[in-house]
Design a protein around this motif. Sequence first.
Motif, mmCIF file in Angstrom:
data_model
loop_
_atom_site.group_PDB
_atom_site.id
_atom_site.type_symbol
_atom_site.label_atom_id
_atom_site.label_comp_id
_atom_site.label_asym_id
_atom_site.label_seq_id
_atom_site.Cartn_x
_atom_site.Cartn_y
_atom_site.Cartn_z
ATOM 1 N N PRO A 20 43.508 68.501 93.405
ATOM 2 C CA PRO A 20 43.053 69.682 94.139
ATOM 3 C C PRO A 20 43.922 69.902 95.376
ATOM 4 O O PRO A 20 44.211 68.952 96.096
ATOM 5 N N ALA A 33 38.810 72.187 92.848
ATOM 6 C CA ALA A 33 37.717 71.395 92.277
ATOM 7 C C ALA A 33 36.722 70.939 93.341
ATOM 8 O O ALA A 33 35.516 70.905 93.085
ATOM 9 N N CYS A 34 37.191 70.592 94.539
ATOM 10 C CA CYS A 34 36.282 70.062 95.567
ATOM 11 C C CYS A 34 35.200 71.091 95.889
ATOM 12 O O CYS A 34 34.008 70.788 95.902
ATOM 13 N N CYS A 37 32.187 71.833 93.555
ATOM 14 C CA CYS A 37 31.002 70.954 93.647
ATOM 15 C C CYS A 37 30.370 71.086 95.029
ATOM 16 O O CYS A 37 29.164 71.184 95.145
ATOM 17 N N HIS A 38 31.226 71.047 96.035
ATOM 18 C CA HIS A 38 30.728 71.150 97.422
ATOM 19 C C HIS A 38 30.626 72.640 97.774
ATOM 20 O O HIS A 38 31.429 73.168 98.546
ATOM 21 N N ARG A 41 30.523 73.929 101.517
ATOM 22 C CA ARG A 41 31.585 73.546 102.455
ATOM 23 C C ARG A 41 32.701 74.583 102.495
ATOM 24 O O ARG A 41 32.952 75.277 101.518
ATOM 25 N N TRP A 45 37.147 72.449 105.531
ATOM 26 C CA TRP A 45 36.573 71.108 105.351
ATOM 27 C C TRP A 45 37.356 70.354 104.274
ATOM 28 O O TRP A 45 37.740 69.196 104.451
ATOM 29 N N HIS A 49 39.897 66.934 104.633
ATOM 30 C CA HIS A 49 39.785 65.682 103.879
ATOM 31 C C HIS A 49 41.043 65.408 103.067
ATOM 32 O O HIS A 49 41.483 64.256 102.972
ATOM 33 N N LEU A 50 41.618 66.434 102.482
ATOM 34 C CA LEU A 50 42.829 66.207 101.683
ATOM 35 C C LEU A 50 43.997 65.779 102.577
ATOM 36 O O LEU A 50 44.865 65.023 102.151
ATOM 37 N N TRP A 53 42.941 62.017 103.587
ATOM 38 C CA TRP A 53 42.969 61.054 102.479
ATOM 39 C C TRP A 53 44.337 60.981 101.815
ATOM 40 O O TRP A 53 44.770 59.920 101.405
ATOM 41 N N THR A 98 24.979 68.343 94.429
ATOM 42 C CA THR A 98 25.879 67.948 95.516
ATOM 43 C C THR A 98 25.594 68.750 96.783
ATOM 44 O O THR A 98 25.657 68.217 97.893
HETATM 45 C C1 HEC Z 1 31.752 66.686 90.407
HETATM 46 C C2 HEC Z 1 31.333 67.027 91.772
HETATM 47 C C3 HEC Z 1 32.220 66.676 92.938
HETATM 48 C C4 HEC Z 1 33.545 66.969 93.116
HETATM 49 C C5 HEC Z 1 34.482 67.699 92.159
HETATM 50 C C6 HEC Z 1 33.895 66.478 94.430
HETATM 51 N N1 HEC Z 1 32.810 65.909 95.022
HETATM 52 FE FE1 HEC Z 1 32.727 65.127 96.913
HETATM 53 N N2 HEC Z 1 30.877 64.446 96.569
HETATM 54 C C7 HEC Z 1 30.131 64.719 95.433
HETATM 55 C C8 HEC Z 1 28.857 64.042 95.553
HETATM 56 C C9 HEC Z 1 27.732 64.072 94.511
HETATM 57 C C10 HEC Z 1 28.871 63.361 96.792
HETATM 58 C C11 HEC Z 1 27.765 62.513 97.404
HETATM 59 C C12 HEC Z 1 26.914 63.439 98.209
HETATM 60 C C13 HEC Z 1 25.857 62.685 98.957
HETATM 61 O O1 HEC Z 1 25.556 61.552 98.632
HETATM 62 O O2 HEC Z 1 25.361 63.298 99.928
HETATM 63 C C14 HEC Z 1 30.166 63.654 97.403
HETATM 64 C C15 HEC Z 1 30.542 63.195 98.655
HETATM 65 C C16 HEC Z 1 31.662 63.622 99.315
HETATM 66 C C17 HEC Z 1 31.961 63.339 100.712
HETATM 67 C C18 HEC Z 1 31.109 62.512 101.659
HETATM 68 C C19 HEC Z 1 29.865 63.262 102.053
HETATM 69 C C20 HEC Z 1 30.109 64.461 102.938
HETATM 70 O O3 HEC Z 1 29.589 65.543 102.599
HETATM 71 O O4 HEC Z 1 30.791 64.335 103.966
HETATM 72 C C21 HEC Z 1 33.143 63.973 101.005
HETATM 73 C C22 HEC Z 1 33.859 64.001 102.328
HETATM 74 C C23 HEC Z 1 33.606 64.593 99.779
HETATM 75 N N3 HEC Z 1 32.681 64.370 98.787
HETATM 76 C C24 HEC Z 1 34.758 65.315 99.658
HETATM 77 C C25 HEC Z 1 35.259 65.786 98.439
HETATM 78 C C26 HEC Z 1 36.600 66.321 98.266
HETATM 79 C C27 HEC Z 1 37.632 66.509 99.371
HETATM 80 C C28 HEC Z 1 36.730 66.629 96.950
HETATM 81 C C29 HEC Z 1 37.964 67.140 96.212
HETATM 82 C C30 HEC Z 1 39.087 66.221 96.223
HETATM 83 C C31 HEC Z 1 35.450 66.323 96.308
HETATM 84 N N4 HEC Z 1 34.598 65.793 97.247
HETATM 85 C C32 HEC Z 1 35.153 66.588 94.987
HETATM 86 C C33 HEC Z 1 30.498 65.517 94.369
HETATM 87 C C34 HEC Z 1 31.772 65.998 94.147
#
Ligand code: HEC
Length: 205
Positions: A20, A33-34, A37-38, A41, A45, A49-50, A53, A98
Amino acid sequence: MPHTTYGVLSAIRSHQISSPRVADELATGRPNACNLCHLDRTLAWTADHLTTWYRQPTPPLDPQAQAVADSVRLTLAGDAGQRALLAWHFGWGPARETSGADWIPPFLGVLLDDPYAAIRCVASRSLRATSKLELVGYDFVIPPNDRASAAEQVWSAWSAQVSQSQTPPSFPPAVFVKPGPVDLMTTLFGPILDTRNDRPVRLRE
Ligand code: HEC
């Protein structure tokens, strides 16, 4: 493999594996992709993170991309392809888990009056599958005049439900909707809707 392709009244996986990148979304219009799901956000944001990380350079982001959740930005200001993808993702279980889902109905409500029938169809399916709000007399094929009030109806029903609830939904900071007596179209969604990308898009049904 995120669902970044629209087809046959659904979002389907791209079958392409790539990292992504916010810059790619800005260049191609394909949601990352991020944020699919999020849903609660912003693009900023994700970019933060990208960068932290994976040391991806953060591209310049306009105020909307910094302040408004990307799902909301694409639903209100995106082109028809983006709106179709968001209409589907608002009903997608993993994204709803999510992001928390109580704030979503008003955005699906806006898409019930989208100029594209395919988007109206996907949005009404997502809404009916995930919420108890009544869509009395609504069908995605009814004429424009009859469906113009659909967003307002969803908003009123949703506001009433939220105000009665003992545990009102918590609104993540990036989602700018707050329950209360606000004029939906002019004060809340209007300024972003005004920036909508109306380029013609061919959606294959
Ligand atoms: C398939 C769904 C999905 C995708 C795609 C995804 N995430 Fe998440 N992410 C989650 C879930 C579920 C959690 C856990 C949420 C919780 O426990 O509150 C999480 C947690 C997080 C967290 C820590 C909790 C927060 O909100 O600060 C971060 C930061 C994060 N993801 C960033 C990303 C990033 C950047 C990407 C893309 C590289 C990404 N995620 C892609 C589902 C996803």
